[in-house]
Write an enzyme that holds these catalytic residues in place. Structure first.
Site, PDB file in Angstrom:
ATOM      1  CD  GLN A  97      -9.631  75.688  91.409  1.00  0.00           C
ATOM      2  OE1 GLN A  97      -9.638  74.856  91.453  1.00  0.00           O
ATOM      3  NE2 GLN A  97      -8.186  76.388  91.986  1.00  0.00           N
ATOM      4  CE1 TYR A 183      -4.290  69.929  86.249  1.00  0.00           C
ATOM      5  CE2 TYR A 183      -4.700  71.850  88.877  1.00  0.00           C
ATOM      6  CZ  TYR A 183      -3.725  70.327  88.474  1.00  0.00           C
ATOM      7  OH  TYR A 183      -4.278  69.685  89.027  1.00  0.00           O
ATOM      8  NE  ARG A 230      -5.653  78.158  95.165  1.00  0.00           N
ATOM      9  CZ  ARG A 230      -5.253  77.329  95.909  1.00  0.00           C
ATOM     10  NH1 ARG A 230      -5.265  75.904  94.967  1.00  0.00           N
ATOM     11  NH2 ARG A 230      -5.063  76.692  97.222  1.00  0.00           N
ATOM     12  N   GLY A 325      -6.568  74.030 103.233  1.00  0.00           N
ATOM     13  CA  GLY A 325      -7.265  73.014 102.356  1.00  0.00           C
ATOM     14  C   GLY A 325      -6.675  71.500 103.228  1.00  0.00           C
ATOM     15  NE  ARG A 326      -1.887  69.125 103.178  1.00  0.00           N
ATOM     16  CZ  ARG A 326      -0.972  68.560 103.375  1.00  0.00           C
ATOM     17  NH1 ARG A 326       0.094  67.512 103.201  1.00  0.00           N
ATOM     18  NH2 ARG A 326       0.100  69.401 102.002  1.00  0.00           N
TER      19      ARG A 326
HETATM   20  C1  8OZ Z   1      -5.199  66.908  93.521  1.00  0.00           C
HETATM   21  C2  8OZ Z   1      -5.284  66.215  92.926  1.00  0.00           C
HETATM   22  C3  8OZ Z   1      -5.958  66.834  91.498  1.00  0.00           C
HETATM   23  C4  8OZ Z   1      -5.849  67.556  91.013  1.00  0.00           C
HETATM   24  C5  8OZ Z   1      -4.347  71.437  91.942  1.00  0.00           C
HETATM   25  C6  8OZ Z   1      -7.018  70.943  91.010  1.00  0.00           C
HETATM   26  O1  8OZ Z   1      -3.416  70.994  92.933  1.00  0.00           O
HETATM   27  C7  8OZ Z   1      -5.420  70.986  91.710  1.00  0.00           C
HETATM   28  C8  8OZ Z   1      -5.209  69.108  91.555  1.00  0.00           C
HETATM   29  C9  8OZ Z   1      -4.986  68.606  93.592  1.00  0.00           C
HETATM   30  O2  8OZ Z   1      -4.841  72.350  91.914  1.00  0.00           O
END
Ligand code: 8OZ
Length: 369
Positions: A97, A183, A230, A325-326
């Protein structure tokens, strides 16, 4: 009707089942270099149809958390090569990723202690994770500076180079561009973070420009059939919001459709939280139909709170892949457990971020090995 255990193609990738290990930040790469322990962790999970690596910084500027891996030095690329070799030796497939955090960072993590970069100089009301004197802790992100238009080609180039090296040097089967969770690319998409008045702000076409430039560059570098993306249209993660996500993301998937991508990965609802948000309605079925109607042939990957019954319904309604995920944190053999209906190990939140083997590579499989 396809089941989770039926094979499927995602672009150039032939997947033996439809179960995907979602990208999961685990903060176990000191100095941003992937370790032998990480190779063991991913190899343990190689029975997934596809593994997506944790978010991996495309540049030092793209770093936002302590001890997350990168893809911008020879040592990092060699570290990843050990990971991909270990996964391939177990018969698995892994994409990385590609991640630039934008404003979700801290001066201590940035080159020369500079402020993090963002579309606009607006701080995110969110925390990042630092390790100081060996102890991890969450701290407020730093106030970012706005990127100049002249800097944006350099960011596209960082994504392009990382994609090229991920496949050509580190041995990944492909790449996923992280355009979700507040992000950098999501910051450009959404009005809450993007208040620019140049060609990268304002109307939807402008706010989507950086993402689409990055997708074209990455698809060219890695091969479109080895490139995914994503998206998280309505997540509030990292203080991100947009008042009109439906037309924004419909435009994005219409523009992505002709690129011939391997897959589109969509987080439905709040990342790691509720699938429905009363104050942020969104029609995810319509998003998939628009992508298909525009000629998009990539696999449609869904994520967020899936269990076997919900996954079955998603596959019956047009999804091709389901990312977990989890469940993957605690169950290296998740495919086998879902196939046999075996109980799942419970993940231990205290060891999600940082640390060593405990809560990482020591979750038991049903059959040792
Ligand atoms: C949890 C902690 C830090 C980063 C995301 C890359 O939420 C993360 C992330 C998740 O996509």
């Amino acid at each position: 009707m396809p089941s989770l255990f039926d094979p499927v193609r995602a672009g150039d990738l032939a997947l033996p089942n439809r179960i995907v290990m979602a990208p999961l930040t685990r903060n176990r790469a000191p100095g941003a270099v992937p370790t032998a322990l990480m190779a063991e962790y991913y190899a343990q999970r190689a029975s997934a149809g596809l593994l997506v690596s944790e978010g991996t910084a495309i540049s030092h500027q793209g770093q936002g958390y302590a001890d997350v891996p990168g893809l911008y030095t020879p040592e990092q690329l060699q570290g990843w090569k050990r990971v991909t070799d270990a996964v391939h030796a177990r018969g698995g497939r892994i994409v990385t990723q590609l991640w630039h955090v934008g404003r979700v960072s801290h001066v201590e993590l940035q080159p020369g202690g500079q402020p993090p970069v963002a579309p606009s100089a607006i701080a995110a009301k969110t925390k990042t994770f630092l390790i100081r004197d060996g102890a991890g802790g969450f701290v407020e992100t730093s106030v970012p500076r706005a990127l100049t238009a002249q800097e944006l080609p350099g960011i596209v180039q960082d994504f392009r180079r990382a994609a090229h090296d991920a496949v050509g040097v580190a041995g990944f089967d492909g790449v996923e561009v992280h355009a979700a969770n507040g992000y950098l690319l999501d910051q450009f998409l959404k009005r809450g973070a993007n208040q620019r008045d140049d060609a990268w702000g304002g109307p939807i076409e402008n706010r989507a420009r950086l993402l689409l430039d990055v997708m074209r560059a990455v698809a060219q570098a890695a091969g479109p059939g080895r490139t995914g993306v994503r998206l998280s249209p309505i997540t509030p993660a990292n203080d991100i919001h947009d008042p009109e996500p439906q037309p924004l993301f419909e435009y994005v998937v219409r523009e992505l459709a002709p690129l011939g991508l391997a897959y589109v990965h969509v987080i439905e609802g709040a990342t790691g939280g509720p699938r429905e948000l009363p104050d942020r309605p969104f029609d995810f079925d319509a998003l998939r139909r628009i992508y298909r109607d525009a000629g998009g042939r990539g696999a449609w990957m869904v994520n967020n709170g899936y269990d076997t019954p919900l996954a079955g319904r998603a596959l019956a309604h047009g999804a091709d892949l389901v990312a977990f995920g989890r469940s993957y944190i605690a169950n290296p053999d998740l495919v086998e457990r879902l196939r046999t209906g075996a109980p799942l190990n419970k993940p231990d939140r205290a060891t999600f971020y940082g640390g060593g083997a405990a809560g990482y590579t020591d979750y038991p499989a049903l059959q040792p090995g």
